[in-house]
Scaffold this motif. Structure first.
Motif, PDB file in Angstrom:
ATOM      1  N   GLY A 117     -98.042 -72.335 106.839  1.00 41.26           N
ATOM      2  CA  GLY A 117     -98.719 -72.653 108.086  1.00 41.26           C
ATOM      3  C   GLY A 117     -99.592 -73.878 107.907  1.00 41.26           C
ATOM      4  N   ALA A 118     -99.974 -74.459 109.036  1.00 44.74           N
ATOM      5  CA  ALA A 118    -100.655 -75.748 109.061  1.00 44.74           C
ATOM      6  C   ALA A 118    -101.977 -75.735 108.294  1.00 44.74           C
ATOM      7  CB  ALA A 118    -100.894 -76.161 110.512  1.00 44.74           C
ATOM      8  N   GLU A 119    -102.679 -74.589 108.346  1.00 42.91           N
ATOM      9  CA  GLU A 119    -104.016 -74.567 107.727  1.00 42.91           C
ATOM     10  C   GLU A 119    -103.990 -74.269 106.227  1.00 42.91           C
ATOM     11  OE1 GLU A 119    -104.853 -71.923 110.937  1.00 42.91           O
ATOM     12  OE2 GLU A 119    -103.937 -73.786 111.592  1.00 42.91           O
ATOM     13  N   SER A 120    -102.828 -73.867 105.733  1.00 43.26           N
ATOM     14  CA  SER A 120    -102.775 -73.414 104.347  1.00 43.26           C
ATOM     15  C   SER A 120    -102.566 -74.588 103.396  1.00 43.26           C
ATOM     16  CB  SER A 120    -101.639 -72.408 104.198  1.00 43.26           C
ATOM     17  OG  SER A 120    -101.572 -71.953 102.880  1.00 43.26           O
ATOM     18  N   GLN A 121    -103.327 -74.580 102.297  1.00 45.04           N
ATOM     19  CA  GLN A 121    -103.144 -75.561 101.226  1.00 45.04           C
ATOM     20  C   GLN A 121    -101.813 -75.277 100.525  1.00 45.04           C
ATOM     21  OE1 GLN A 121    -105.345 -77.958  99.708  1.00 45.04           O
ATOM     22  NE2 GLN A 121    -106.369 -77.848 101.688  1.00 45.04           N
ATOM     23  N   VAL A 122    -101.174 -76.326 100.020  1.00 49.66           N
ATOM     24  CA  VAL A 122     -99.996 -76.104  99.184  1.00 49.66           C
ATOM     25  C   VAL A 122    -100.465 -75.379  97.920  1.00 49.66           C
ATOM     26  CG1 VAL A 122     -98.168 -77.204  97.831  1.00 49.66           C
ATOM     27  CG2 VAL A 122     -98.825 -78.139 100.068  1.00 49.66           C
ATOM     28  N   THR A 123     -99.877 -74.219  97.646  1.00 48.97           N
ATOM     29  CA  THR A 123    -100.353 -73.388  96.532  1.00 48.97           C
ATOM     30  C   THR A 123     -99.174 -72.950  95.683  1.00 48.97           C
ATOM     31  OG1 THR A 123    -102.069 -72.548  98.002  1.00 48.97           O
ATOM     32  CG2 THR A 123    -101.712 -71.322  95.967  1.00 48.97           C
ATOM     33  N   HIS A 124     -99.291 -73.178  94.374  1.00 47.30           N
ATOM     34  CA  HIS A 124     -98.259 -72.725  93.445  1.00 47.30           C
ATOM     35  C   HIS A 124     -98.882 -71.706  92.500  1.00 47.30           C
ATOM     36  CE1 HIS A 124     -95.739 -76.001  94.784  1.00 47.30           C
ATOM     37  NE2 HIS A 124     -96.731 -76.838  94.564  1.00 47.30           N
ATOM     38  N   ILE A 125     -98.318 -70.512  92.465  1.00 46.97           N
ATOM     39  CA  ILE A 125     -98.824 -69.523  91.506  1.00 46.97           C
ATOM     40  C   ILE A 125     -98.019 -69.623  90.221  1.00 46.97           C
ATOM     41  CG2 ILE A 125     -99.770 -67.803  93.103  1.00 46.97           C
ATOM     42  CD1 ILE A 125     -96.907 -66.362  92.675  1.00 46.97           C
ATOM     43  N   ASP A 126     -98.656 -69.304  89.092  1.00 44.62           N
ATOM     44  CA  ASP A 126     -97.886 -69.151  87.852  1.00 44.62           C
ATOM     45  C   ASP A 126     -97.148 -67.823  87.935  1.00 44.62           C
ATOM     46  OD1 ASP A 126     -97.190 -69.707  84.983  1.00 44.62           O
ATOM     47  OD2 ASP A 126     -98.166 -67.760  84.797  1.00 44.62           O
ATOM     48  N   PHE A 127     -95.848 -67.863  87.568  1.00 43.07           N
ATOM     49  CA  PHE A 127     -95.032 -66.649  87.667  1.00 43.07           C
ATOM     50  C   PHE A 127     -94.122 -66.540  86.441  1.00 43.07           C
ATOM     51  CE2 PHE A 127     -92.150 -64.001  90.612  1.00 43.07           C
ATOM     52  CZ  PHE A 127     -93.050 -62.947  90.690  1.00 43.07           C
ATOM     53  N   THR A 128     -94.570 -67.187  85.348  1.00 42.59           N
ATOM     54  CA  THR A 128     -93.771 -67.189  84.112  1.00 42.59           C
ATOM     55  C   THR A 128     -93.427 -65.761  83.709  1.00 42.59           C
ATOM     56  OG1 THR A 128     -95.065 -69.119  83.438  1.00 42.59           O
ATOM     57  CG2 THR A 128     -93.697 -68.069  81.740  1.00 42.59           C
ATOM     58  N   ASP A 129     -94.463 -64.926  83.682  1.00 41.77           N
ATOM     59  CA  ASP A 129     -94.275 -63.494  83.430  1.00 41.77           C
ATOM     60  C   ASP A 129     -94.629 -62.778  84.726  1.00 41.77           C
ATOM     61  OD1 ASP A 129     -93.490 -63.443  80.661  1.00 41.77           O
ATOM     62  OD2 ASP A 129     -95.510 -64.167  80.219  1.00 41.77           O
ATOM     63  N   PRO A 130     -93.621 -62.367  85.476  1.00 42.96           N
ATOM     64  CA  PRO A 130     -93.893 -61.861  86.829  1.00 42.96           C
ATOM     65  C   PRO A 130     -94.635 -60.527  86.861  1.00 42.96           C
ATOM     66  CG  PRO A 130     -91.561 -61.615  86.296  1.00 42.96           C
ATOM     67  CD  PRO A 130     -92.176 -62.412  85.188  1.00 42.96           C
ATOM     68  N   TYR A 131     -94.525 -59.754  85.790  1.00 42.72           N
ATOM     69  CA  TYR A 131     -95.203 -58.456  85.749  1.00 42.72           C
ATOM     70  C   TYR A 131     -96.454 -58.557  84.882  1.00 42.72           C
ATOM     71  CZ  TYR A 131     -90.725 -56.778  87.541  1.00 42.72           C
ATOM     72  OH  TYR A 131     -89.597 -56.585  88.299  1.00 42.72           O
ATOM     73  N   ASP A 132     -97.459 -57.768  85.235  1.00 46.13           N
ATOM     74  CA  ASP A 132     -98.708 -57.772  84.480  1.00 46.13           C
ATOM     75  C   ASP A 132     -98.509 -57.035  83.153  1.00 46.13           C
ATOM     76  OD1 ASP A 132    -101.774 -58.155  84.570  1.00 46.13           O
ATOM     77  OD2 ASP A 132    -101.500 -56.059  83.983  1.00 46.13           O
ATOM     78  N   GLU A 133     -98.770 -57.737  82.051  1.00 44.99           N
ATOM     79  CA  GLU A 133     -98.438 -57.175  80.741  1.00 44.99           C
ATOM     80  C   GLU A 133     -99.291 -55.944  80.426  1.00 44.99           C
ATOM     81  OE1 GLU A 133     -96.320 -56.208  77.879  1.00 44.99           O
ATOM     82  OE2 GLU A 133     -95.642 -57.841  79.156  1.00 44.99           O
ATOM     83  N   SER A 134    -100.569 -55.940  80.805  1.00 46.46           N
ATOM     84  CA  SER A 134    -101.363 -54.768  80.415  1.00 46.46           C
ATOM     85  C   SER A 134    -100.999 -53.554  81.280  1.00 46.46           C
ATOM     86  CB  SER A 134    -102.858 -55.059  80.396  1.00 46.46           C
ATOM     87  OG  SER A 134    -103.285 -55.398  81.653  1.00 46.46           O
ATOM     88  N   LEU A 135    -100.602 -53.774  82.524  1.00 44.64           N
ATOM     89  CA  LEU A 135    -100.153 -52.636  83.342  1.00 44.64           C
ATOM     90  C   LEU A 135     -98.799 -52.125  82.835  1.00 44.64           C
ATOM     91  CD1 LEU A 135    -100.768 -50.752  85.647  1.00 44.64           C
ATOM     92  CD2 LEU A 135     -99.933 -52.467  87.261  1.00 44.64           C
ATOM     93  N   ARG A 136     -97.939 -53.039  82.396  1.00 46.75           N
ATOM     94  CA  ARG A 136     -96.659 -52.616  81.779  1.00 46.75           C
ATOM     95  C   ARG A 136     -96.953 -51.730  80.564  1.00 46.75           C
ATOM     96  NH1 ARG A 136     -93.544 -55.410  79.028  1.00 46.75           N
ATOM     97  NH2 ARG A 136     -91.725 -54.172  79.519  1.00 46.75           N
ATOM     98  N   ALA A 137     -97.886 -52.209  79.716  1.00 37.71           N
ATOM     99  CA  ALA A 137     -98.216 -51.463  78.492  1.00 37.71           C
ATOM    100  C   ALA A 137     -98.787 -50.093  78.858  1.00 37.71           C
ATOM    101  CB  ALA A 137     -99.204 -52.264  77.650  1.00 37.71           C
ATOM    102  N   ALA A 138     -99.598 -50.037  79.906  1.00 37.28           N
ATOM    103  CA  ALA A 138    -100.186 -48.750  80.322  1.00 37.28           C
ATOM    104  C   ALA A 138     -99.096 -47.789  80.793  1.00 37.28           C
ATOM    105  CB  ALA A 138    -101.217 -48.980  81.423  1.00 37.28           C
ATOM    106  N   LEU A 139     -98.098 -48.307  81.488  1.00 38.13           N
ATOM    107  CA  LEU A 139     -96.997 -47.449  81.947  1.00 38.13           C
ATOM    108  C   LEU A 139     -96.196 -46.919  80.755  1.00 38.13           C
ATOM    109  CD1 LEU A 139     -95.585 -49.385  85.057  1.00 38.13           C
ATOM    110  CD2 LEU A 139     -96.608 -47.099  85.040  1.00 38.13           C
ATOM    111  N   LEU A 140     -95.935 -47.804  79.798  1.00 38.87           N
ATOM    112  CA  LEU A 140     -95.165 -47.392  78.616  1.00 38.87           C
ATOM    113  C   LEU A 140     -95.932 -46.338  77.819  1.00 38.87           C
ATOM    114  CD1 LEU A 140     -93.870 -50.942  77.629  1.00 38.87           C
ATOM    115  CD2 LEU A 140     -92.468 -49.054  78.477  1.00 38.87           C
ATOM    116  N   GLU A 141     -97.239 -46.535  77.700  1.00 40.44           N
ATOM    117  CA  GLU A 141     -98.078 -45.576  76.971  1.00 40.44           C
ATOM    118  C   GLU A 141     -98.132 -44.229  77.721  1.00 40.44           C
ATOM    119  OE1 GLU A 141     -99.277 -45.139  74.140  1.00 40.44           O
ATOM    120  OE2 GLU A 141    -100.560 -43.417  74.638  1.00 40.44           O
ATOM    121  N   ALA A 142     -98.233 -44.300  79.052  1.00 44.54           N
ATOM    122  CA  ALA A 142     -98.259 -43.065  79.857  1.00 44.54           C
ATOM    123  C   ALA A 142     -96.948 -42.298  79.682  1.00 44.54           C
ATOM    124  CB  ALA A 142     -98.496 -43.399  81.327  1.00 44.54           C
TER     125      ALA A 142
END
Ligand code: HPA
Length: 247
Positions: A117-142
Protein backbone atom coordinates in the motif's frame (compact mmCIF):
# COMPACT_ATOMS: atom_id res chain seq x y z
CA UNK A 1 1.39 -16.46 25.53
CA UNK A 2 1.63 -19.43 23.16
CA UNK A 3 -0.62 -19.43 20.10
CA UNK A 4 -1.51 -22.69 18.38
CA UNK A 5 -2.84 -22.67 14.83
CA UNK A 6 -4.51 -26.00 14.17
CA UNK A 7 -4.94 -27.40 10.69
CA UNK A 8 -6.82 -30.37 9.24
CA UNK A 9 -7.44 -32.89 12.00
CA UNK A 10 -6.94 -30.29 14.71
CA UNK A 11 -9.96 -28.01 14.65
CA UNK A 12 -10.17 -28.17 18.42
CA UNK A 13 -7.76 -28.81 21.23
CA UNK A 14 -9.19 -31.42 23.58
CA UNK A 15 -6.49 -30.73 26.17
CA UNK A 16 -7.48 -27.08 26.32
CA UNK A 17 -9.50 -25.89 29.31
CA UNK A 18 -11.42 -23.17 27.52
CA UNK A 19 -11.80 -19.91 29.42
CA UNK A 20 -13.22 -17.60 26.75
CA UNK A 21 -13.73 -16.98 23.06
CA UNK A 22 -13.05 -13.73 21.30
CA UNK A 23 -13.94 -12.49 17.85
CA UNK A 24 -11.13 -10.21 16.71
CA UNK A 25 -11.32 -7.80 13.80
CA UNK A 26 -8.13 -6.79 12.04
CA UNK A 27 -7.17 -4.24 9.37
CA UNK A 28 -6.81 -7.26 7.05
CA UNK A 29 -10.32 -8.62 7.54
CA UNK A 30 -11.61 -11.48 9.63
CA UNK A 31 -9.55 -14.37 10.90
CA UNK A 32 -10.68 -17.95 10.23
CA UNK A 33 -12.80 -17.94 13.37
CA UNK A 34 -13.06 -16.86 16.97
CA UNK A 35 -9.87 -17.11 19.00
CA UNK A 36 -10.23 -19.69 21.76
CA UNK A 37 -8.41 -18.86 24.99
CA UNK A 38 -7.68 -21.43 27.61
CA UNK A 39 -5.12 -23.24 29.69
CA UNK A 40 -2.97 -26.24 29.08
CA UNK A 41 -1.48 -27.13 32.45
CA UNK A 42 -0.36 -23.85 33.98
CA UNK A 43 0.03 -21.95 30.70
CA UNK A 44 -2.43 -19.69 29.00
CA UNK A 45 -2.73 -20.44 25.30
CA UNK A 46 -4.77 -19.12 22.42
CA UNK A 47 -6.01 -21.47 19.74
CA UNK A 48 -7.15 -20.73 16.19
CA UNK A 49 -8.59 -23.25 13.74
CA UNK A 50 -6.88 -22.37 10.46
CA UNK A 51 -9.70 -23.69 8.27
CA UNK A 52 -12.49 -22.43 10.55
CA UNK A 53 -14.21 -24.40 13.29
CA UNK A 54 -16.32 -26.30 10.78
CA UNK A 55 -13.35 -26.83 8.45
CA UNK A 56 -14.90 -24.76 5.67
CA UNK A 57 -12.04 -22.51 4.51
CA UNK A 58 -9.74 -24.06 1.87
CA UNK A 59 -5.97 -23.41 2.05
CA UNK A 60 -5.90 -20.82 -0.75
CA UNK A 61 -8.74 -18.85 0.87
CA UNK A 62 -7.41 -18.72 4.42
CA UNK A 63 -6.91 -15.09 5.46
CA UNK A 64 -3.37 -15.67 6.74
CA UNK A 65 -2.80 -11.96 7.37
CA UNK A 66 -5.90 -11.63 9.54
CA UNK A 67 -4.99 -14.82 11.45
CA UNK A 68 -1.45 -13.71 12.29
CA UNK A 69 -2.55 -10.13 12.94
CA UNK A 70 -5.33 -11.28 15.33
CA UNK A 71 -2.94 -13.49 17.31
CA UNK A 72 -0.46 -10.66 17.55
CA UNK A 73 -3.19 -8.22 18.67
CA UNK A 74 -4.26 -10.42 21.59
CA UNK A 75 -0.73 -10.76 22.90
CA UNK A 76 0.59 -14.01 21.46
CA UNK A 77 4.37 -14.13 21.85
CA UNK A 78 5.08 -17.32 19.87
CA UNK A 79 3.17 -19.44 17.40
CA UNK A 80 3.13 -23.19 16.87
CA UNK A 81 1.50 -24.32 13.66
CA UNK A 82 0.11 -27.83 13.39
CA UNK A 83 -0.30 -28.77 9.73
CA UNK A 84 -0.88 -31.99 7.85
CA UNK A 85 1.42 -32.81 4.94
CA UNK A 86 2.13 -35.41 2.30
CA UNK A 87 5.34 -37.37 2.77
CA UNK A 88 7.74 -37.21 -0.18
CA UNK A 89 10.71 -39.07 1.30
CA UNK A 90 10.25 -42.85 1.61
CA UNK A 91 10.93 -42.79 5.37
CA UNK A 92 8.22 -40.17 5.97
CA UNK A 93 5.14 -42.38 5.82
CA UNK A 94 1.65 -41.69 7.19
CA UNK A 95 1.60 -40.93 10.91
CA UNK A 96 5.13 -39.48 10.98
CA UNK A 97 5.56 -36.26 12.96
CA UNK A 98 8.20 -33.79 11.79
CA UNK A 99 9.49 -30.37 12.83
CA UNK A 100 10.54 -28.76 9.53
CA UNK A 101 13.55 -26.45 9.31
CA UNK A 102 13.16 -25.01 5.80
CA UNK A 103 10.49 -23.96 3.30
CA UNK A 104 10.20 -23.71 -0.46
CA UNK A 105 7.24 -21.55 -1.45
CA UNK A 106 5.34 -22.58 -4.62
CA UNK A 107 2.13 -20.73 -3.69
CA UNK A 108 0.88 -17.83 -5.79
CA UNK A 109 -1.71 -15.09 -5.63
CA UNK A 110 -1.96 -15.07 -1.84
CA UNK A 111 -1.74 -11.91 0.25
CA UNK A 112 1.71 -12.61 1.61
CA UNK A 113 2.89 -9.42 3.29
CA UNK A 114 1.71 -6.81 5.79
CA UNK A 115 3.92 -4.28 4.02
CA UNK A 116 1.94 -3.03 1.04
CA UNK A 117 0.00 0.00 0.00
CA UNK A 118 0.95 3.61 -0.59
CA UNK A 119 1.80 4.40 3.03
CA UNK A 120 3.97 1.37 3.66
CA UNK A 121 7.77 1.54 3.52
CA UNK A 122 9.48 -1.04 1.34
CA UNK A 123 10.38 -3.71 3.91
CA UNK A 124 12.46 -6.85 3.52
CA UNK A 125 12.52 -9.37 6.34
CA UNK A 126 15.35 -11.85 6.82
CA UNK A 127 13.94 -15.31 6.14
CA UNK A 128 17.13 -17.38 5.81
CA UNK A 129 15.85 -19.68 8.54
CA UNK A 130 12.08 -19.42 8.29
CA UNK A 131 11.37 -21.20 11.57
CA UNK A 132 12.43 -19.98 15.00
CA UNK A 133 15.28 -22.21 16.14
CA UNK A 134 14.60 -22.01 19.88
CA UNK A 135 10.90 -22.79 19.41
CA UNK A 136 11.88 -25.73 17.17
CA UNK A 137 14.23 -26.94 19.91
CA UNK A 138 11.47 -26.57 22.52
CA UNK A 139 9.11 -28.68 20.40
CA UNK A 140 11.74 -31.38 19.92
CA UNK A 141 12.48 -31.41 23.65
CA UNK A 142 8.75 -31.56 24.49
CA UNK A 143 8.37 -34.55 22.14
CA UNK A 144 11.37 -36.26 23.74
CA UNK A 145 9.96 -35.67 27.24
CA UNK A 146 6.56 -36.99 26.13
CA UNK A 147 8.20 -40.08 24.66
CA UNK A 148 6.86 -39.27 21.18
CA UNK A 149 9.02 -39.90 18.13
CA UNK A 150 9.42 -36.85 15.92
CA UNK A 151 11.74 -36.12 12.98
CA UNK A 152 14.10 -33.19 13.49
CA UNK A 153 14.21 -31.16 10.28
CA UNK A 154 12.79 -31.35 6.81
CA UNK A 155 12.12 -29.08 3.86
CA UNK A 156 8.46 -28.11 3.54
CA UNK A 157 7.16 -27.44 0.02
CA UNK A 158 4.19 -25.06 0.18
CA UNK A 159 1.77 -25.62 -2.71
CA UNK A 160 -1.25 -23.65 -3.77
CA UNK A 161 -3.90 -26.38 -3.59
CA UNK A 162 -6.66 -27.12 -3.11
CA UNK A 163 -5.99 -29.95 -5.54
CA UNK A 164 -3.31 -32.45 -4.68
CA UNK A 165 -0.16 -32.60 -6.79
CA UNK A 166 0.69 -34.63 -9.87
CA UNK A 167 3.38 -37.30 -9.50
CA UNK A 168 5.67 -35.20 -11.73
CA UNK A 169 5.20 -32.16 -9.50
CA UNK A 170 6.23 -34.23 -6.49
CA UNK A 171 9.31 -35.46 -8.41
CA UNK A 172 10.17 -31.84 -9.14
CA UNK A 173 9.72 -30.82 -5.49
CA UNK A 174 11.95 -33.70 -4.45
CA UNK A 175 14.61 -32.62 -6.95
CA UNK A 176 14.36 -29.16 -5.43
CA UNK A 177 15.11 -30.68 -2.02
CA UNK A 178 11.65 -30.92 -0.47
CA UNK A 179 10.80 -33.68 2.04
CA UNK A 180 7.12 -32.95 2.72
CA UNK A 181 4.38 -31.04 0.92
CA UNK A 182 1.51 -29.01 2.32
CA UNK A 183 -0.80 -26.16 1.38
CA UNK A 184 -0.78 -23.78 4.35
CA UNK A 185 2.82 -23.22 5.49
CA UNK A 186 3.08 -20.07 3.41
CA UNK A 187 2.55 -17.19 3.71
CA UNK A 188 1.79 -17.98 7.38
CA UNK A 189 5.47 -18.41 8.36
CA UNK A 190 6.56 -15.23 6.57
CA UNK A 191 3.76 -13.17 8.08
CA UNK A 192 4.68 -14.39 11.56
CA UNK A 193 8.25 -13.25 10.89
CA UNK A 194 6.99 -9.87 9.69
CA UNK A 195 4.92 -9.58 12.86
CA UNK A 196 7.97 -10.44 14.97
CA UNK A 197 6.41 -13.65 16.27
CA UNK A 198 8.69 -16.69 16.72
CA UNK A 199 7.07 -19.45 14.65
CA UNK A 200 7.62 -23.20 14.33
CA UNK A 201 5.57 -26.10 13.04
CA UNK A 202 4.67 -29.68 13.74
CA UNK A 203 3.92 -31.41 10.44
CA UNK A 204 1.77 -34.50 10.57
CA UNK A 205 2.19 -36.81 7.59
CA UNK A 206 -1.36 -37.72 6.53
CA UNK A 207 -0.45 -39.65 3.38
CA UNK A 208 2.37 -40.41 1.01
CA UNK A 209 2.58 -37.64 -1.60
CA UNK A 210 1.33 -38.36 -5.13
CA UNK A 211 3.30 -41.08 -6.88
CA UNK A 212 5.07 -42.19 -3.67
CA UNK A 213 4.61 -45.21 -1.41
CA UNK A 214 1.01 -46.42 -1.36
CA UNK A 215 -0.03 -43.26 -3.25
CA UNK A 216 1.71 -44.58 -6.38
CA UNK A 217 -1.45 -44.43 -8.52
CA UNK A 218 -3.81 -42.31 -6.43
CA UNK A 219 -4.14 -40.81 -2.97
CA UNK A 220 -6.76 -42.69 -0.96
CA UNK A 221 -8.66 -40.38 1.35
CA UNK A 222 -10.21 -43.23 3.34
CA UNK A 223 -7.17 -43.78 5.55
CA UNK A 224 -6.27 -40.14 6.05
CA UNK A 225 -8.81 -39.37 8.78
CA UNK A 226 -7.81 -42.34 10.94
CA UNK A 227 -4.11 -41.52 10.45
CA UNK A 228 -4.66 -37.91 11.49
CA UNK A 229 -6.75 -38.86 14.50
CA UNK A 230 -4.03 -41.14 15.87
CA UNK A 231 -1.28 -38.63 15.17
CA UNK A 232 -3.16 -35.70 16.69
CA UNK A 233 -3.39 -37.51 20.03
CA UNK A 234 0.42 -37.58 19.96
CA UNK A 235 0.54 -33.90 18.98
CA UNK A 236 -1.65 -33.09 22.00
CA UNK A 237 0.80 -34.84 24.30
CA UNK A 238 3.70 -32.86 22.81
CA UNK A 239 1.85 -29.56 23.14
CA UNK A 240 0.95 -30.36 26.76
CA UNK A 241 4.64 -30.92 27.48
CA UNK A 242 5.55 -27.73 25.69
CA UNK A 243 3.15 -25.93 28.02
CA UNK A 244 4.92 -27.38 31.03
CA UNK A 245 2.36 -30.00 31.91
CA UNK A 246 3.92 -33.21 33.16
CA UNK A 247 1.35 -35.74 32.01
N1 HPA B 1 -0.19 -32.62 -0.68
C1 HPA B 1 -0.39 -31.36 -0.23
N2 HPA B 1 -0.91 -31.09 0.95
C2 HPA B 1 -1.21 -32.12 1.76
C3 HPA B 1 -1.02 -33.45 1.36
C4 HPA B 1 -0.48 -33.71 0.08
O1 HPA B 1 -0.28 -34.87 -0.34
N3 HPA B 1 -1.45 -34.23 2.39
C5 HPA B 1 -1.86 -33.40 3.37
N4 HPA B 1 -1.72 -32.11 3.00
Amino acid sequence: MLAIIGGSGLTQLSSLEVTRRQIVRTPYGEPSGALIFGRIGASEVVFLARHGHGHTIPPHEVNYRANVSALSQVGATRVVSVASVGGIRADLGPGTLLVPHQIIDYTWGRKMTFHEGAESQVTHIDFTDPYDESLRAALLEAARAAGEKIVDGGVYAATQGPRLETAAEITRFERDGADVVGMTGMPEAALAREAGLPYAAINVVANYAAGRGDSLHRIEFTHIEATLQGAMARVHRILSRLCGEVA
